[in-house]
Design an enzyme around this catalytic site. Structure first.
Site, PDB file in Angstrom:
ATOM      1  N   THR A 124       5.454   1.647  -4.810  1.00  0.00           N
ATOM      2  CA  THR A 124       6.145   0.496  -4.232  1.00  0.00           C
ATOM      3  C   THR A 124       5.163  -0.477  -3.593  1.00  0.00           C
ATOM      4  OG1 THR A 124       8.016   1.958  -3.767  1.00  0.00           O
ATOM      5  CG2 THR A 124       8.033  -0.190  -2.712  1.00  0.00           C
ATOM      6  N   GLU A 125       4.129   0.062  -2.978  1.00  0.00           N
ATOM      7  CA  GLU A 125       3.147  -0.772  -2.288  1.00  0.00           C
ATOM      8  C   GLU A 125       2.197  -1.479  -3.256  1.00  0.00           C
ATOM      9  OE1 GLU A 125       2.719  -1.782   0.664  1.00  0.00           O
ATOM     10  OE2 GLU A 125       3.871  -0.492   1.980  1.00  0.00           O
ATOM     11  N   SER A 126       1.678  -0.763  -4.251  1.00  0.00           N
ATOM     12  CA  SER A 126       0.586  -1.323  -5.053  1.00  0.00           C
ATOM     13  C   SER A 126       0.733  -1.181  -6.559  1.00  0.00           C
ATOM     14  CB  SER A 126      -0.735  -0.652  -4.645  1.00  0.00           C
ATOM     15  OG  SER A 126      -0.746   0.703  -5.090  1.00  0.00           O
TER      16      SER A 126
END
Length: 458
Positions: free
Chosen positions: A309-311
């Site tokens: 989700t972040e990267s």
């Protein structure tokens, strides 16, 4: 309505005009005294375009410009956040700040009280609509006749009512009185296709277009309004320095980088498909997720979901806010968690530091006994910073909800952190926050981890 608004504005200006510096020291405090003190105190407001806290770090376009200006003077920056424009004027004249770092409207009333300086910003209101509509975006205000437009009460509604009169009537105006719905909520609804048209200032529209690229914000519906920074009339040297700095630095790399960060760079991290689940793999970093997730008692697939989700499992990723690497840690957090300088994009260093941060964050929510429930709060804090989650918990408690339950309780108030009524509540200590991103983050990470658990063996 226009007459009421003008009366209110006139009263504000008169109040500002009556305020006088409360001491001789304030009246004689100018650039030399600021340099002697080593500190520039700026006054500003909480908003998505001026100043806010993001993951524990100060952010905002006006904040970054003020920081650059302070650096040019060789002094440190101190920020004081106040509640509204009249309070900006009041505290400036009372000597509680040196400079208003906010786009203050240049009106006659305000000009009688302060000296405007810095960059002369030109703002105007725009129609927010979608590109790719079945109907082509409107290109002329006359096309608004027969269209439904949603606005918040205040200057946007006033302008729309006046425009409707200018056109001879026909605009279907919906004034949204609900305090839990903000102008930015209406912009999101336009992007989602729930409504077709909304109205806001062009700078707010530009910022929101970086979240919702399907927006069209090209149609101006108002005259231009000038706005700028301001100082006391007894600070001409500071005013001259601010104006000169703006003139000389508007094309500088630092200034341009700040402008792009807020008004051009997409806030959306692109996401692709995961590795084939046939071999039981989520990413190239599964061994690292398994190794470090044990340290905090997490299922490794939940940690992998955070990274995705972040990267999107991209170790080279850098967000609009400066978060780096696989786990998208902000620079200050990465340093605090022991990431060596230059190793922000190293996968193992990023995961190790993220796990350390998650463990420390979990201890802040130790009163939440249910582990799965606690993890939701930890995820929210990972995305927003602990302060905003604590604020949302305080709001939930104040309004009779369970501050130890996320869904339909604290989650509702993280969404309301972008609303003035809530982020200016005395129980909130961290000001404005765009909570919809955190709300979606928790939902997406948990949901994706459940998918991983079904498809990938532990």
């Amino acid at each position: 309505m226009k007459q009421v608004w003008l009366l209110i504005l006139a009263c504000i200006c008169m109040m500002a005009c009556r305020q006088q510096p409360q001491s001789e020291e304030a009246a004689n405090y100018d650039l030399p005294q600021i340099k002697d003190s080593g500190v520039l105190v700026v006054l500003t407001l909480n908003s998505s375009t001026s100043y806010f806290d993001y993951r524990g770090e100060p952010m905002g376009f006006q904040y970054e410009l003020a920081e650059q200006f302070a650096h040019s003077l060789g002094v440190k920056l101190k920020v004081k956040v106040v509640r509204n424009a009249p309070e900006l004027i009041h505290k400036l004249l009372a000597g509680e700040g040196d400079l208003i770092a906010y786009n203050l409207p240049i009106t006659k009333g305000f000009k009688d009280s302060v000296d405007f300086c810095g960059e002369d910003i030109i703002t105007h209101q725009v129609l927010v609509q979608r590109n790719g509509n079945k109907v082509k975006p409107l290109k002329n205000v006359t096309e608004l006749i027969g269209k439904e437009v949603y606005v918040k009460p205040g200057k946007y509604l006033d302008r729309l009512i006046n425009l409707d009169k200018e056109l001879g009537g026909g605009i279907l105006i919906h004034a949204i009185e609900n305090d839990s719905i903000t102008t930015e909520d209406l912009i999101m609804q336009v992007s989602n296709g729930d409504i077709d048209y909304a109205v806001c200032d062009n700078d707010l529209a530009k910022l929101n277009k970086t979240y919702y690229p399907n927006l069209n914000i090209d149609l101006a519906i108002s005259f231009d309004q000038r706005a700028s920074w301001a100082v006391r009339k007894t600070s001409p040297l500071l005013a001259a320095a601010a104006t000169q700095w703006h003139e000389e630095n508007m094309t500088s790399p630092a200034y341009q980088a700040s402008s792009k960060r807020y008004f051009e760079i997409s806030k959306r991290m692109p996401h692709g498909s995961i590795l084939s689940t046939k071999d039981g793999k989520i990413s190239h970093f599964d061994k690292l997720f398994k190794k470090y997730a044990k340290e905090i008692g997490w299922d490794w697939r939940l940690l992998a979901s955070v990274a995705y989700t972040e990267s999107n499992f991209d170790t080279t990723a850098v967000s609009w806010a400066g978060a780096k690497g696989l786990m998208q840690l902000m620079p200050r957090t990465a340093r605090a968690m022991g990431v060596p300088a230059g190793k922000e994009h190293n996968a193992e260093e990023s995961i190790k530091a993220a796990v350390k941060y998650i463990g420390a964050t979990a201890r802040s929510f130790s009163k939440i006994e249910d582990v799965e429930e606690r993890n939701k709060f930890v995820l929210a804090a990972y995305n927003a910073g602990i302060g905003h989650v604590i604020d949302a918990m305080a709001l939930a408690e104040k309004y009779g909800k369970n501050k130890y339950v996320w869904d339909n309780n604290v989650a509702d108030y993280i969404l309301l952190k972008s609303n003035e009524e809530y982020f200016k509540d005395p129980v909130c200590k961290n000001g404005y926050f765009r909570g919809v991103e955190t709300f979606n983050f928790v939902k997406e990470v948990i949901g994706r981890s459940e998918v991983y658990k079904k498809k990938i063996k532990s």
